[in-house]
Design a protein around this motif. Sequence first.
Motif, PDB file in Angstrom:
ATOM      1  N   LYS A 101     -20.000 -17.398 -24.804  1.00  0.00           N
ATOM      2  CA  LYS A 101     -21.282 -17.653 -25.486  1.00  0.00           C
ATOM      3  C   LYS A 101     -21.867 -16.036 -25.483  1.00  0.00           C
ATOM      4  N   GLU A 122     -26.865 -14.887 -37.896  1.00  0.00           N
ATOM      5  CA  GLU A 122     -25.229 -15.194 -37.446  1.00  0.00           C
ATOM      6  C   GLU A 122     -24.901 -13.916 -36.851  1.00  0.00           C
ATOM      7  N   ARG A 174     -21.428 -11.866 -36.709  1.00  0.00           N
ATOM      8  CA  ARG A 174     -19.993 -11.895 -37.625  1.00  0.00           C
ATOM      9  C   ARG A 174     -19.218 -10.751 -37.189  1.00  0.00           C
ATOM     10  N   LYS A 180     -15.649 -12.959 -39.915  1.00  0.00           N
ATOM     11  CA  LYS A 180     -15.446 -14.252 -39.328  1.00  0.00           C
ATOM     12  C   LYS A 180     -16.818 -14.484 -38.831  1.00  0.00           C
ATOM     13  N   ALA A 240     -20.856 -16.792 -34.134  1.00  0.00           N
ATOM     14  CA  ALA A 240     -21.933 -17.619 -33.573  1.00  0.00           C
ATOM     15  C   ALA A 240     -23.105 -17.841 -34.385  1.00  0.00           C
ATOM     16  N   GLU A 241     -23.915 -19.015 -34.437  1.00  0.00           N
ATOM     17  CA  GLU A 241     -25.076 -18.956 -35.087  1.00  0.00           C
ATOM     18  C   GLU A 241     -26.132 -19.164 -34.066  1.00  0.00           C
ATOM     19  N   GLU A 276     -23.067 -20.754 -28.496  1.00  0.00           N
ATOM     20  CA  GLU A 276     -21.592 -20.678 -28.042  1.00  0.00           C
ATOM     21  C   GLU A 276     -20.738 -20.063 -29.158  1.00  0.00           C
ATOM     22  N   ILE A 277     -19.730 -19.405 -28.718  1.00  0.00           N
ATOM     23  CA  ILE A 277     -18.887 -18.494 -29.558  1.00  0.00           C
ATOM     24  C   ILE A 277     -17.888 -19.625 -30.351  1.00  0.00           C
ATOM     25  N   LYS A 278     -17.814 -19.551 -31.497  1.00  0.00           N
ATOM     26  CA  LYS A 278     -17.148 -20.865 -32.015  1.00  0.00           C
ATOM     27  C   LYS A 278     -15.747 -21.095 -31.760  1.00  0.00           C
ATOM     28  N   GLU A 279     -14.954 -19.703 -31.765  1.00  0.00           N
ATOM     29  CA  GLU A 279     -13.406 -19.725 -31.560  1.00  0.00           C
ATOM     30  C   GLU A 279     -13.305 -18.382 -30.614  1.00  0.00           C
TER      31      GLU A 279
END
Length: 443
Positions: free
Chosen positions: A363, A378, A380, A387, A390-391, A409-412
């Motif tokens: 996170k 965002e 990136r 990439k 997070a948003e 949360e961190i997406k990946e």
Amino acid sequence: MKIRYPALVLAAVAGGAMAQNPLVTHMYTADPTARVFNDTLYIYPSSDQVPPEGRKANDFCMPGYRMFRLDGGATWTDVGPVLDQNEVPWGKKNSFAMWAPDCIEKDGKYYYYFPAAPLDGSAFRRIGVGVSDSPEGPFEWEPHYIEGVKGIDPGLFVDDDNRAYLYFGGGHELFVVPLKDNMKEIAAPPKKIEHLPTGYKEASFMFKRNGIYYMTFAHTFPQEGYTIGYATSDSPMGPFVYGGKIMDNIGNGTNHHSITKYKGQWILFYHWWDISGFNKLRSMRADYLQFHKDGSILKVKPTLRGIGTPGLGELIQVDRYNEINGCETAFLEKDGYRGWMVTETKPNSHVRFDRVNFTGAKKIQARIACGQTFGKFEIRQNHVWGKLLAEFPVHHTGGWNRWETIEAEIKEPIDGVHNLVVVFKPDWGGTKLVNLDWLKLTE
């Protein structure tokens, strides 16, 4: 997912020391001597304070010493006080004259050297020493100053053959003297260092690289003020050959430095006064230093980003940026916190912060304030088009100075060290999205 935290919690979180420039914001620090002991990076600076009533407002007011230790990749821990001016056995009381110190290790002992105004009036400054079994003290202070030495800015060097040298002086002359094995007495009369540029000089600091001895010092040029220069030799006692400037003058005031190698990178430590705006209330800083193939030193330009690689649980001060476009930074002082923030965050503006260790992060937290508009920003990877990590949806927090901490949360999963870019995207009609103080990676 987004979580809000009460604004009153922020002072304890945001008030810690950081490894972006300036390194410490909760107090004024100057004359930083950095040393690596047992793979740990320490700084032994002097300290500045606002002069108490009865002292000249434009004087240096330096009451004693503290020390700092780098923990993690970017957090400077205030280890605590080292020596107060009124604890010097041979010194004047309430002199506010505790100028630049140094600390060195020899044969498993740690020796802390400092200048102070002597009670006997025998010189402007004398140099004293204390010894400890730990780089963090406590130090046992010698009852008398080092005989045969008069001056300021002690700089210590222990060569590969375990012989120790003391460099000192201020004014138009600098000196070097070998020390006895006990590190408390000189082994010969002090020797003047010749062939340096004319003009005021101080802040002697010696280091060795690839068999070359680098005698570095602060030096004032006519109509320029303080610079940091260096001279080289094949001996710690000289003779030395002047090599040029390491750093240009950065303002109407002093500079004082040290140079050390940490985790394979050379670092220049120095001071400036970007928090106070007053050159007698200084803050220590650091930037990476590089060499030409022939051993000469590339001139260092002060940066906001500084050194360090923040990781899990450490503050990422994005206002100490590597690149900024379309937004601005401004000074922030609230509830005991002093620093900066990113502001005037126009549509598609961005700020880039290099060298962040994402290992273990799931996170990201952000400290924000928003007064009127809505939208998102965002996070990136490496570039504005990189990439999406997070948003953060943005909401009205109650005003541009009403701060909350939100979380995304961190997406990946992402590991390793990468650059981080924040891209601001107000909703249609918005010309300013958010004030952003810091980010922090969490599990």
